[in-house]
Write an enzyme that holds these catalytic residues in place. Sequence first.
Site, mmCIF file in Angstrom:
data_model
loop_
_atom_site.group_PDB
_atom_site.id
_atom_site.type_symbol
_atom_site.label_atom_id
_atom_site.label_comp_id
_atom_site.label_asym_id
_atom_site.label_seq_id
_atom_site.Cartn_x
_atom_site.Cartn_y
_atom_site.Cartn_z
ATOM 1 N N GLY A 42 86.546 68.758 64.341
ATOM 2 C CA GLY A 42 87.844 68.435 63.759
ATOM 3 C C GLY A 42 88.988 69.049 64.547
ATOM 4 N N GLY B 201 77.138 98.567 64.246
ATOM 5 C CA GLY B 201 77.736 98.003 63.035
ATOM 6 C C GLY B 201 76.649 97.359 62.195
ATOM 7 N N ILE C 276 75.312 94.245 62.125
ATOM 8 C CA ILE C 276 74.259 93.471 62.795
ATOM 9 C C ILE C 276 73.352 94.400 63.597
ATOM 10 N N GLY C 277 73.956 95.342 64.313
ATOM 11 C CA GLY C 277 73.154 96.281 65.110
ATOM 12 C C GLY C 277 72.135 97.005 64.246
ATOM 13 N N GLU D 33 71.054 96.116 61.079
ATOM 14 C CA GLU D 33 70.085 95.231 60.403
ATOM 15 C C GLU D 33 69.055 94.689 61.409
ATOM 16 N N GLU E 194 76.888 103.116 70.533
ATOM 17 C CA GLU E 194 78.087 102.844 69.728
ATOM 18 C C GLU E 194 79.303 103.526 70.363
ATOM 19 N N SER F 104 76.194 93.398 69.673
ATOM 20 C CA SER F 104 76.697 93.169 68.300
ATOM 21 C C SER F 104 77.938 94.040 68.112
ATOM 22 N N HIS G 116 80.426 86.097 50.784
ATOM 23 C CA HIS G 116 80.909 85.988 49.392
ATOM 24 C C HIS G 116 82.435 86.042 49.338
ATOM 25 N N HIS H 77 64.743 100.994 30.803
ATOM 26 C CA HIS H 77 63.926 102.082 31.335
ATOM 27 C C HIS H 77 62.488 101.613 31.515
HETATM 28 P P1 FAD Z 1 81.082 80.158 59.100
HETATM 29 O O1 FAD Z 1 79.896 80.445 58.285
HETATM 30 O O2 FAD Z 1 81.160 80.741 60.457
HETATM 31 O O3 FAD Z 1 81.184 78.567 59.182
HETATM 32 C C1 FAD Z 1 82.173 77.939 59.914
HETATM 33 C C2 FAD Z 1 81.711 76.541 60.241
HETATM 34 O O4 FAD Z 1 82.810 75.823 60.802
HETATM 35 C C3 FAD Z 1 80.607 76.474 61.287
HETATM 36 O O5 FAD Z 1 79.528 75.736 60.774
HETATM 37 C C4 FAD Z 1 81.232 75.772 62.479
HETATM 38 O O6 FAD Z 1 80.331 74.898 63.148
HETATM 39 C C5 FAD Z 1 82.334 74.965 61.819
HETATM 40 N N1 FAD Z 1 83.459 74.654 62.694
HETATM 41 C C6 FAD Z 1 84.186 75.519 63.447
HETATM 42 N N2 FAD Z 1 85.187 74.855 64.077
HETATM 43 C C7 FAD Z 1 85.057 73.545 63.718
HETATM 44 C C8 FAD Z 1 85.793 72.377 64.037
HETATM 45 N N3 FAD Z 1 86.885 72.428 64.811
HETATM 46 N N4 FAD Z 1 85.371 71.200 63.521
HETATM 47 C C9 FAD Z 1 84.275 71.136 62.705
HETATM 48 N N5 FAD Z 1 83.565 72.236 62.349
HETATM 49 C C10 FAD Z 1 83.964 73.405 62.858
HETATM 50 N N6 FAD Z 1 77.800 88.088 55.252
HETATM 51 C C11 FAD Z 1 77.409 88.508 54.039
HETATM 52 O O7 FAD Z 1 78.206 88.472 53.101
HETATM 53 N N7 FAD Z 1 76.139 88.971 53.829
HETATM 54 C C12 FAD Z 1 75.239 89.040 54.816
HETATM 55 O O8 FAD Z 1 74.105 89.460 54.587
HETATM 56 C C13 FAD Z 1 75.609 88.617 56.103
HETATM 57 N N8 FAD Z 1 74.735 88.652 57.120
HETATM 58 C C14 FAD Z 1 75.123 88.223 58.348
HETATM 59 C C15 FAD Z 1 74.201 88.313 59.390
HETATM 60 C C16 FAD Z 1 74.546 87.902 60.656
HETATM 61 C C17 FAD Z 1 73.542 88.003 61.771
HETATM 62 C C18 FAD Z 1 75.843 87.357 60.883
HETATM 63 C C19 FAD Z 1 76.230 86.858 62.251
HETATM 64 C C20 FAD Z 1 76.768 87.265 59.863
HETATM 65 C C21 FAD Z 1 76.410 87.713 58.587
HETATM 66 N N9 FAD Z 1 77.308 87.677 57.520
HETATM 67 C C22 FAD Z 1 76.933 88.125 56.295
HETATM 68 C C23 FAD Z 1 78.674 87.158 57.691
HETATM 69 C C24 FAD Z 1 78.758 85.709 57.179
HETATM 70 O O9 FAD Z 1 77.814 84.926 57.874
HETATM 71 C C25 FAD Z 1 80.165 85.171 57.407
HETATM 72 O O10 FAD Z 1 81.111 86.034 56.815
HETATM 73 C C26 FAD Z 1 80.296 83.791 56.783
HETATM 74 O O11 FAD Z 1 79.386 82.889 57.353
HETATM 75 C C27 FAD Z 1 81.714 83.260 56.964
HETATM 76 O O12 FAD Z 1 81.800 82.009 56.376
HETATM 77 P P2 FAD Z 1 82.854 80.918 56.880
HETATM 78 O O13 FAD Z 1 82.654 79.739 56.008
HETATM 79 O O14 FAD Z 1 84.193 81.519 56.976
HETATM 80 O O15 FAD Z 1 82.437 80.580 58.390
HETATM 81 P P1 NAI Z 2 80.716 95.242 63.156
HETATM 82 O O1 NAI Z 2 82.182 95.171 63.189
HETATM 83 O O2 NAI Z 2 80.011 95.491 61.892
HETATM 84 O O3 NAI Z 2 80.216 96.379 64.163
HETATM 85 C C1 NAI Z 2 80.528 96.351 65.522
HETATM 86 C C2 NAI Z 2 80.302 97.738 66.074
HETATM 87 O O4 NAI Z 2 80.387 97.657 67.482
HETATM 88 C C3 NAI Z 2 81.382 98.727 65.614
HETATM 89 O O5 NAI Z 2 80.759 99.897 65.145
HETATM 90 C C4 NAI Z 2 82.204 98.950 66.856
HETATM 91 O O6 NAI Z 2 82.770 100.230 66.919
HETATM 92 C C5 NAI Z 2 81.160 98.743 67.941
HETATM 93 N N1 NAI Z 2 81.727 98.364 69.232
HETATM 94 C C6 NAI Z 2 82.754 97.527 69.475
HETATM 95 N N2 NAI Z 2 82.963 97.418 70.812
HETATM 96 C C7 NAI Z 2 82.032 98.202 71.409
HETATM 97 C C8 NAI Z 2 81.732 98.497 72.760
HETATM 98 N N3 NAI Z 2 82.435 97.970 73.763
HETATM 99 N N4 NAI Z 2 80.714 99.349 73.027
HETATM 100 C C9 NAI Z 2 79.979 99.895 72.008
HETATM 101 N N5 NAI Z 2 80.231 99.653 70.705
HETATM 102 C C10 NAI Z 2 81.232 98.805 70.413
HETATM 103 O O7 NAI Z 2 80.223 93.888 63.855
HETATM 104 P P2 NAI Z 2 78.808 93.194 63.946
HETATM 105 O O8 NAI Z 2 77.713 94.140 63.663
HETATM 106 O O9 NAI Z 2 78.827 92.445 65.221
HETATM 107 O O10 NAI Z 2 78.865 92.184 62.752
HETATM 108 C C11 NAI Z 2 79.948 91.263 62.661
HETATM 109 C C12 NAI Z 2 80.329 91.024 61.252
HETATM 110 O O11 NAI Z 2 79.388 90.177 60.622
HETATM 111 C C13 NAI Z 2 80.366 92.279 60.387
HETATM 112 O O12 NAI Z 2 81.565 92.968 60.504
HETATM 113 C C14 NAI Z 2 80.207 91.716 59.030
HETATM 114 O O13 NAI Z 2 81.453 91.315 58.562
HETATM 115 C C15 NAI Z 2 79.330 90.501 59.256
HETATM 116 N N6 NAI Z 2 77.958 90.837 58.883
HETATM 117 C C16 NAI Z 2 77.711 91.181 57.589
HETATM 118 C C17 NAI Z 2 76.462 91.525 57.185
HETATM 119 C C18 NAI Z 2 76.249 91.934 55.782
HETATM 120 O O14 NAI Z 2 77.123 91.714 54.970
HETATM 121 N N7 NAI Z 2 75.115 92.531 55.440
HETATM 122 C C19 NAI Z 2 75.315 91.509 58.096
HETATM 123 C C20 NAI Z 2 75.693 91.175 59.457
HETATM 124 C C21 NAI Z 2 76.963 90.833 59.800
#
Ligand code: FAD
Ligand code: NAI
Length: 476
Positions: A122, A193, A195-196, A198, A214, A280, A332, A455
Amino acid sequence: MSKEFDVVVIGAGPGGYIAAIRAAQLGKSVACIENWKNPAGNLKLGGTCLNVGCIPSKALLASSEEFENVLHHLGDHGINVGDVKLDLSKMLARKEGIVEKMTKGIEFLFRKNKITWLKGHGKFTGKTDAGVQIEVSGEAETETVTAKNVIIATGSKARHLPGIPVDNRLVADNEGALSFDAVPKKLAVIGAGVIGLELGSVWRRLGADVTVLEALPAFLGACDESLAKEAAKQFKKQGLDIHLGVKIGEVKTTDSSVSVAYTDKDGNAQTLDADRLIVSIGRVPNTDNLGLEAIGLKTDERGFVPVDDHCATSVANVYAIGDVVRGPMLAHKAEDEGVLVAEIIDGQKPHIDYNCIPWVIYTEPEIAWVGKTEQQLKAEGREIKTGQFPMMANGRALGIGKADGFVKMIADAKTDELLGCHIIAANASDLIAEAVVAMEFKAASEDIGRICHPHPSLSEVMREAALAVDKRALNM
Ligand code: FAD
Ligand code: NAI
């Protein structure tokens, strides 16, 4: 003539697909534009969360936890198992099966709610009295649709280090790190952070020797300090080798290995050799080729779409939600903003209390919190009282063999209003929901202390921590 919709959502992640469903429930004609392709080349709904984020990572966390339990903890229950073998391809296939089920589920919900899935990329092309024009470029054709309201929900992608290309084989971001075809002997992770921690935990449990580098000098800086300290202790015990305060230098790769040059916290030059590297270091918002300029929108200096408290952009009838706007990058949070905007478009007056959005890190033990930390509240000059209760003193936690960690509650010193809850414990992701409800209802810690909890259950620790705020925990 171009197709017209009341609401067009760009992006079908948890923000976008939930916004589309809620708008459709409210009687709007809705389209959602999505172009995500899985490695097999199939178009998928669900965005980062379902395809390469929350869902697959939690599947692997669960599988790897089972593996670790069988290897190291079943013996404690008097169950001896011989010859445990890992079938990684089956574990990855299970994860993919869950992703497939979930993404297909969104397709079903779109059909059920009569949401049109426009398959393509889009891009805004302009705005007229009829509405906003968006060009959708699909594989076969390009069409332009007109929307009375637009919700930008384009999400985010992994940030990469300059000059360090990610091939998702040797050097991986979240996508590759969820699909390594073998357990690396030595795994390097840049960024301690969410991802690192988990994904580092997943591969450590499966047998990798994991080192995390880090940049910041403090570990888990966003957490209450007591949680960060306990987490560091637990991860060290598990064998996650975390180095803080490093500066990453050159990353070199061969056909089968990676070497990361870095300066440690004392300024000494170091090299970390590994079979694989996960980068990450945070995520960046997706606004590539979105044509924001065609409707007079600009991103801020960090690339986010600027919005107000109600997710409205500076252009009338154009909203933005989820990872592409300010605030925590959490599924969420994106979902709640999706509901909020759909209801605003419907003329309702919804509201999100961003202070009540919980965080969870799905390590072992899990880490979860809501509200403010003790350090934040003290910096604000708030008078507070705290209560803490250890899992070790809970019968259920001992019974399931997961007695590490604690619950900490923080309340206002005078009014007793609950201001924050910080948990490091098994099932913290579920336990935290009680504190979220309490804070949304502006409950006092005494309210939780007076509620009957089952409990034996881990939830009793929530009650005990609340009672501890008033120095009257019962089992300690
Ligand atoms: P997204 O999920 O990124 O979706 C955006 C969508 O838009 C994509 O499908 C993309 O293809 C589409 N898009 C982009 N540009 C265009 C365009 N121009 N036209 C059409 N489509 C387009 N959050 C949690 O709360 N709990 C977790 O346990 C958790 N675990 C995570 C683990 C990992 C490894 C990662 C990477 C993230 C995790 N997150 C977690 C974060 C969570 O995934 C994101 O916060 C969430 O997906 C954001 O939702 P969103 O709808 O904003 O975007
Ligand atoms: P993050 O922001 O959680 O952590 C990134 C880490 O990398 C930070 O501690 C930062 O200080 C460090 N960093 C940045 N630049 C660096 C460098 N040059 N060298 C070394 N360290 C550096 O980001 P992450 O882990 O990539 O996850 C992205 C986002 O995805 C999270 O912030 C979170 O919002 C979402 N996520 C949520 C999850 C959940 O809710 N359980 C699980 C996984 C991702």
